[in-house]
Design an enzyme around this catalytic site. Structure first.
Site, PDB file in Angstrom:
ATOM      1  N   LYS A 163      -9.662   1.973  -1.732  1.00  0.00           N
ATOM      2  CA  LYS A 163      -9.858   1.445  -0.380  1.00  0.00           C
ATOM      3  C   LYS A 163     -11.196   1.894   0.212  1.00  0.00           C
ATOM      4  O   LYS A 163     -11.516   3.081   0.233  1.00  0.00           O
ATOM      5  CB  LYS A 163      -8.707   1.898   0.502  1.00  0.00           C
ATOM      6  CG  LYS A 163      -8.678   1.306   1.895  1.00  0.00           C
ATOM      7  CD  LYS A 163      -7.384   1.739   2.583  1.00  0.00           C
ATOM      8  CE  LYS A 163      -7.233   1.204   3.979  1.00  0.00           C
ATOM      9  NZ  LYS A 163      -5.930   1.615   4.568  1.00  0.00           N
TER      10      LYS A 163
ATOM     11  N   CYS B 252      -4.984  -3.030   3.001  1.00  0.00           N
ATOM     12  CA  CYS B 252      -4.683  -2.822   4.417  1.00  0.00           C
ATOM     13  C   CYS B 252      -5.878  -3.131   5.321  1.00  0.00           C
ATOM     14  O   CYS B 252      -6.228  -4.286   5.515  1.00  0.00           O
ATOM     15  CB  CYS B 252      -4.155  -1.409   4.619  1.00  0.00           C
ATOM     16  SG  CYS B 252      -3.333  -1.189   6.227  1.00  0.00           S
TER      17      CYS B 252
ATOM     18  N   ASN C  25       0.230  -0.949   5.458  1.00  0.00           N
ATOM     19  CA  ASN C  25       1.167  -0.211   6.299  1.00  0.00           C
ATOM     20  C   ASN C  25       0.588  -0.280   7.711  1.00  0.00           C
ATOM     21  O   ASN C  25      -0.299   0.501   8.057  1.00  0.00           O
ATOM     22  CB  ASN C  25       1.260   1.263   5.890  1.00  0.00           C
ATOM     23  CG  ASN C  25       2.064   1.517   4.637  1.00  0.00           C
ATOM     24  OD1 ASN C  25       3.175   2.029   4.685  1.00  0.00           O
ATOM     25  ND2 ASN C  25       1.498   1.180   3.483  1.00  0.00           N
TER      26      ASN C  25
ATOM     27  N   GLU D  79      -6.151   8.885   7.549  1.00  0.00           N
ATOM     28  CA  GLU D  79      -6.698   8.432   6.263  1.00  0.00           C
ATOM     29  C   GLU D  79      -8.093   8.997   6.016  1.00  0.00           C
ATOM     30  O   GLU D  79      -8.448   9.308   4.876  1.00  0.00           O
ATOM     31  CB  GLU D  79      -6.720   6.908   6.199  1.00  0.00           C
ATOM     32  CG  GLU D  79      -5.354   6.287   6.033  1.00  0.00           C
ATOM     33  CD  GLU D  79      -5.431   4.819   5.683  1.00  0.00           C
ATOM     34  OE1 GLU D  79      -6.027   4.491   4.632  1.00  0.00           O
ATOM     35  OE2 GLU D  79      -4.895   4.005   6.459  1.00  0.00           O
TER      36      GLU D  79
ATOM     37  N   ASN E  33      -7.167   6.218  -1.671  1.00  0.00           N
ATOM     38  CA  ASN E  33      -6.088   5.262  -1.423  1.00  0.00           C
ATOM     39  C   ASN E  33      -6.334   4.110  -2.392  1.00  0.00           C
ATOM     40  O   ASN E  33      -7.303   3.355  -2.232  1.00  0.00           O
ATOM     41  CB  ASN E  33      -6.137   4.798   0.035  1.00  0.00           C
ATOM     42  CG  ASN E  33      -4.954   3.934   0.416  1.00  0.00           C
ATOM     43  OD1 ASN E  33      -4.313   3.317  -0.426  1.00  0.00           O
ATOM     44  ND2 ASN E  33      -4.672   3.864   1.713  1.00  0.00           N
TER      45      ASN E  33
ATOM     46  N   GLU F 123       0.843  -1.191   0.000  1.00  0.00           N
ATOM     47  CA  GLU F 123       0.000   0.000   0.000  1.00  0.00           C
ATOM     48  C   GLU F 123       0.881   1.245   0.000  1.00  0.00           C
ATOM     49  O   GLU F 123       1.935   1.288   0.644  1.00  0.00           O
ATOM     50  CB  GLU F 123      -0.860  -0.026   1.263  1.00  0.00           C
ATOM     51  CG  GLU F 123      -1.691   1.217   1.524  1.00  0.00           C
ATOM     52  CD  GLU F 123      -2.278   1.245   2.941  1.00  0.00           C
ATOM     53  OE1 GLU F 123      -3.366   1.815   3.110  1.00  0.00           O
ATOM     54  OE2 GLU F 123      -1.643   0.699   3.865  1.00  0.00           O
TER      55      GLU F 123
END
Length: 303
Positions: free
Chosen positions: A124, A169, A194, A143, A107, A47
């Site tokens: 994402k 993720c 991550n 995020e 993302n 990611e």
């Protein structure tokens, strides 16, 4: 006839805040060459593989924020990676921060075939963290501030001799992610992450981060009869220790390859997509045993 291919996970060590795209891409290219030397037909990168994990910092200047995002893919910075994939005849998965022409931010991850063509894109959906400035944390997880929730669903596409899915993720922690991919017929799911070793709101869980990472991927594979390649950014990155622990997991839930370091490292395994039937024709036969009429609470409300 079995459908076998060699897949690789290309774990990345830390990327510094001031490390430029050219340096990151050079590292990705080196890992791609190592994967190719092992016979891999597909290599999976983490990611946000082109930069440090920038959501750990509070930023207000739009220009400063936009500097972390890619406005097109491929672009000049990643052109060497696409060119090398074509030269070697190897496909890859790449995670990055995407800004659309309309200014929306996601993302994002893409799946690229051996000819350098993008087969699939995923944005994402399960965004972790918070929106607001929380300076009490040793590092933040913003995020929800910097990305919109993904709007492409979980596409499953043909590629590499089978059916391919992507998640990113935090998605891996949610069983709904895996079930929707499984219902779409995914036989191999690729994902990058991550994940910090330290979780500031609940530090009592820090010792479980590696365990929960593997548990999530293993359960998703077993309960849906599919393979997964889950690949980390790892090591001490700008004051945040990332867990690493990249894995390749079989449809039985067994780990068949696992990273041993927290640096740039390639793991690989020969996988047989026909092994998905071991689970799907027996324990998790969706057609025979699923009862979706009784699952209404899953989608009836949020929370």
């Amino acid at each position: 006839m079995s459908r076998k291919l060699i897949v690789a996970g290309a774990q990345l060590g830390p990327i510094a805040r001031d490390e430029d795209r050219a340096s990151a891409v050079a590292r990705l290219c080196a890992l791609m060459r190592r994967a190719h030397a092992r016979g891999a037909e597909l290599v999976v990168f983490p990611e946000l593989a082109l930069t440090t994990f920038f959501p750990r910092w509070w930023m207000e200047d739009p220009a400063e924020i936009d500097a972390w995002f890619e406005t097109e893919m491929p672009n000049a910075a990643v052109a060497p990676l696409f060119a090398l994939a074509r030269e070697l005849g190897i496909g890859f998965h790449l995670g990055y921060a995407e800004r659309t022409p309309e200014g929306r931010r996601f993302n994002t991850a893409i799946l690229v075939d051996a000819s350098g063509e993008i087969l699939s894109k995923y944005r994402k959906i399960h965004l972790p963290g918070h929106f607001d400035d929380q300076p009490w944390r040793p590092f933040q997880h913003l995020e929800k501030k910097y990305f919109e929730k993904g709007d492409l669903g979980w596409p499953v596409v043909d590629g590499f001799g089978g059916r391919m899915g992507i998640c990113i993720c935090n998605d891996r922690r949610w069983p709904e992610t895996w079930r929707v991919l499984g219902l779409g017929g995914a036989e191999l799911v690729v994902l990058g992450y991550n994940t910090p070793l330290h979780y500031p709101p609940a530090p009592e869980h820090d010792h479980l981060q590696h365990f929960h990472n593997e548990l999530s991927v293993q359960a998703g594979c077993y309960q849906n009869g599919l393979w997964a390649v889950a690949v980390a950014k790892a090591g001490m990155e700008e004051g945040s220790e990332l867990i690493g622990g990249s894995v390749i997991v079989a449809p039985t839930g067994e780990i068949v390859a696992k990273a041993q370091t927290v640096g740039d490292e390639v793991i690989s395994a020969e996988i047989d997509l026909d092994r998905c039937a071991e689970i799907r024709a027996n324990i998790f036969d969706f057609k025979a045993h699923r009862e979706p009429g009784d699952y209404g609470a899953i989608t009836a409300k949020k929370g």
